[in-house]
Design a protein around this motif. Sequence first.
Motif, PDB file in Angstrom:
ATOM      1  N   ARG A  49      51.438  52.839  25.239  1.00 25.41           N
ATOM      2  CA  ARG A  49      52.445  53.672  24.556  1.00 25.41           C
ATOM      3  C   ARG A  49      52.763  53.150  23.172  1.00 25.41           C
ATOM      4  O   ARG A  49      52.817  53.899  22.214  1.00 25.41           O
ATOM      5  CB  ARG A  49      53.735  53.692  25.389  1.00 25.41           C
ATOM      6  N   THR A  50      52.977  51.834  23.084  1.00 29.16           N
ATOM      7  CA  THR A  50      53.468  51.269  21.828  1.00 29.16           C
ATOM      8  C   THR A  50      52.354  50.966  20.844  1.00 29.16           C
ATOM      9  O   THR A  50      52.601  50.861  19.642  1.00 29.16           O
ATOM     10  CB  THR A  50      54.198  49.939  22.099  1.00 29.16           C
ATOM     11  N   GLY A  51      51.116  50.753  21.362  1.00 31.06           N
ATOM     12  CA  GLY A  51      50.027  50.331  20.487  1.00 31.06           C
ATOM     13  C   GLY A  51      50.144  48.879  20.069  1.00 31.06           C
ATOM     14  O   GLY A  51      49.326  48.376  19.294  1.00 31.06           O
ATOM     15  N   LYS A  52      51.170  48.161  20.591  1.00 25.69           N
ATOM     16  CA  LYS A  52      51.343  46.753  20.214  1.00 25.69           C
ATOM     17  C   LYS A  52      50.261  45.889  20.842  1.00 25.69           C
ATOM     18  O   LYS A  52      49.709  46.215  21.898  1.00 25.69           O
ATOM     19  CB  LYS A  52      52.708  46.252  20.694  1.00 25.69           C
ATOM     20  N   ARG A  53      49.990  44.758  20.193  1.00 26.52           N
ATOM     21  CA  ARG A  53      49.017  43.817  20.740  1.00 26.52           C
ATOM     22  C   ARG A  53      49.681  43.045  21.883  1.00 26.52           C
ATOM     23  O   ARG A  53      50.794  42.547  21.747  1.00 26.52           O
ATOM     24  CB  ARG A  53      48.572  42.846  19.659  1.00 26.52           C
ATOM     25  N   ARG A  54      48.961  42.965  23.002  1.00 27.00           N
ATOM     26  CA  ARG A  54      49.494  42.253  24.175  1.00 27.00           C
ATOM     27  C   ARG A  54      48.441  41.294  24.689  1.00 27.00           C
ATOM     28  O   ARG A  54      47.286  41.654  24.858  1.00 27.00           O
ATOM     29  CB  ARG A  54      49.863  43.241  25.279  1.00 27.00           C
ATOM     30  N   TYR A  55      48.876  40.085  24.979  1.00 28.39           N
ATOM     31  CA  TYR A  55      47.982  39.069  25.545  1.00 28.39           C
ATOM     32  C   TYR A  55      48.142  39.062  27.057  1.00 28.39           C
ATOM     33  O   TYR A  55      49.261  39.008  27.561  1.00 28.39           O
ATOM     34  CB  TYR A  55      48.340  37.688  25.009  1.00 28.39           C
ATOM     35  N   THR A  56      47.019  39.086  27.769  1.00 29.35           N
ATOM     36  CA  THR A  56      47.060  39.065  29.235  1.00 29.35           C
ATOM     37  C   THR A  56      46.058  38.041  29.751  1.00 29.35           C
ATOM     38  O   THR A  56      44.845  38.243  29.616  1.00 29.35           O
ATOM     39  CB  THR A  56      46.724  40.459  29.805  1.00 29.35           C
ATOM     40  N   PRO A  57      46.545  36.936  30.326  1.00 27.47           N
ATOM     41  CA  PRO A  57      45.622  36.000  30.963  1.00 27.47           C
ATOM     42  C   PRO A  57      45.158  36.550  32.311  1.00 27.47           C
ATOM     43  O   PRO A  57      45.950  37.139  33.045  1.00 27.47           O
ATOM     44  CB  PRO A  57      46.464  34.725  31.181  1.00 27.47           C
ATOM     45  N   VAL A  58      43.898  36.378  32.621  1.00 30.34           N
ATOM     46  CA  VAL A  58      43.346  36.727  33.942  1.00 30.34           C
ATOM     47  C   VAL A  58      42.356  35.631  34.349  1.00 30.34           C
ATOM     48  O   VAL A  58      41.985  34.790  33.527  1.00 30.34           O
ATOM     49  CB  VAL A  58      42.634  38.111  33.950  1.00 30.34           C
ATOM     50  N   MET A  59      41.921  35.662  35.608  1.00 35.02           N
ATOM     51  CA  MET A  59      40.966  34.661  36.067  1.00 35.02           C
ATOM     52  C   MET A  59      39.602  34.903  35.406  1.00 35.02           C
ATOM     53  O   MET A  59      39.247  36.040  35.070  1.00 35.02           O
ATOM     54  CB  MET A  59      40.821  34.700  37.591  1.00 35.02           C
ATOM     55  N   ARG A  60      38.849  33.824  35.264  1.00 37.54           N
ATOM     56  CA  ARG A  60      37.537  33.905  34.618  1.00 37.54           C
ATOM     57  C   ARG A  60      36.475  34.317  35.633  1.00 37.54           C
ATOM     58  O   ARG A  60      36.133  33.542  36.535  1.00 37.54           O
ATOM     59  CB  ARG A  60      37.160  32.546  34.012  1.00 37.54           C
ATOM     60  N   VAL A  61      35.954  35.539  35.465  1.00 40.12           N
ATOM     61  CA  VAL A  61      34.873  36.047  36.326  1.00 40.12           C
ATOM     62  C   VAL A  61      33.726  36.415  35.387  1.00 40.12           C
ATOM     63  O   VAL A  61      33.779  37.442  34.703  1.00 40.12           O
ATOM     64  CB  VAL A  61      35.333  37.275  37.143  1.00 40.12           C
ATOM     65  N   GLU A  62      32.711  35.553  35.338  1.00 38.47           N
ATOM     66  CA  GLU A  62      31.648  35.692  34.327  1.00 38.47           C
ATOM     67  C   GLU A  62      30.291  35.686  35.023  1.00 38.47           C
ATOM     68  O   GLU A  62      30.098  35.020  36.045  1.00 38.47           O
ATOM     69  CB  GLU A  62      31.754  34.514  33.344  1.00 38.47           C
ATOM     70  N   HIS A  63      29.358  36.455  34.466  1.00 39.50           N
ATOM     71  CA  HIS A  63      27.985  36.427  34.976  1.00 39.50           C
ATOM     72  C   HIS A  63      27.051  36.871  33.864  1.00 39.50           C
ATOM     73  O   HIS A  63      27.143  38.014  33.398  1.00 39.50           O
ATOM     74  CB  HIS A  63      27.846  37.355  36.190  1.00 39.50           C
ATOM     75  N   GLY A  64      26.191  35.987  33.414  1.00 40.01           N
ATOM     76  CA  GLY A  64      25.192  36.325  32.405  1.00 40.01           C
ATOM     77  C   GLY A  64      25.788  36.843  31.099  1.00 40.01           C
ATOM     78  O   GLY A  64      25.215  37.741  30.479  1.00 40.01           O
ATOM     79  N   GLY A  65      26.924  36.301  30.699  1.00 41.90           N
ATOM     80  CA  GLY A  65      27.530  36.706  29.433  1.00 41.90           C
ATOM     81  C   GLY A  65      28.401  37.941  29.537  1.00 41.90           C
ATOM     82  O   GLY A  65      28.981  38.377  28.548  1.00 41.90           O
ATOM     83  N   ARG A  66      28.464  38.525  30.741  1.00 36.51           N
ATOM     84  CA  ARG A  66      29.386  39.634  30.958  1.00 36.51           C
ATOM     85  C   ARG A  66      30.534  39.131  31.823  1.00 36.51           C
ATOM     86  O   ARG A  66      30.425  38.121  32.498  1.00 36.51           O
ATOM     87  CB  ARG A  66      28.683  40.810  31.617  1.00 36.51           C
TER      88      ARG A  66
END
Length: 146
Positions: A49-66
């Motif tokens: 709604r606001t278009g504001k920048r928001r930081y959200t930490p989440v767990m690291r789930v990585e595979h082959g650079g994705r």
Amino acid sequence: MPEASGGDVEFSPTEWVREQTQKVLATGTTEGIEIQGSPIVLLTLRGARTGKRRYTPVMRVEHGGRYAVVASKGGADEHPVWYHNIVAHPEISLQDGEVTRDFTARIAEGAEREEWWERAVAAFPAYAEYQKKTTRTIPLFVLDPR
Ligand code: F42
């Protein structure tokens, strides 16, 4: 380091999440921040709604650079607010360690979701418990580099 919310940037109203976010911004890396022994990454999103920048930490789930991003919210019955922010603005950034890259997020379904869900649970076993706590299917976004 930004200490408080304001202007075009908003921090989480949840104290421990805000503290982890500000630690990443202050040190320039996500390294050293763990939950139950698992590493995290930091997303930069736009408010739906606001278009504001928001930081959200989440767990690291990585595979082959994705990467995958799991909107678990601890197994709550509703999606986290940021889920809607990603749906509205799928062009996001992700910081892993000291490196920040741009991605386009999309909801994974079917076999692709199954594959990534297994990786997610391997990375952070509590996700399996969170899914048992709620009747909603926990959304999983796959991030494609752009
Ligand atoms: N959450 C997860 O869901 N999955 C994870 O893997 C995960 C890992 C994780 C690791 C470290 C850590 O510090 C936190 C972690 N979290 C994880 C918690 C995650 O970062 C979020 O805090 C949590 O999922 C809750 O997200 P939420 O967006 O529901 O948070 C609420 C409390 C919140 O911040 N609300 C804001 C507010 O001000 O009320 C949201 C405001 C917002 O986004 N507004 C939008 C806008 O446009 O600006 C509009 C919203 C609308 O209604 O349209």
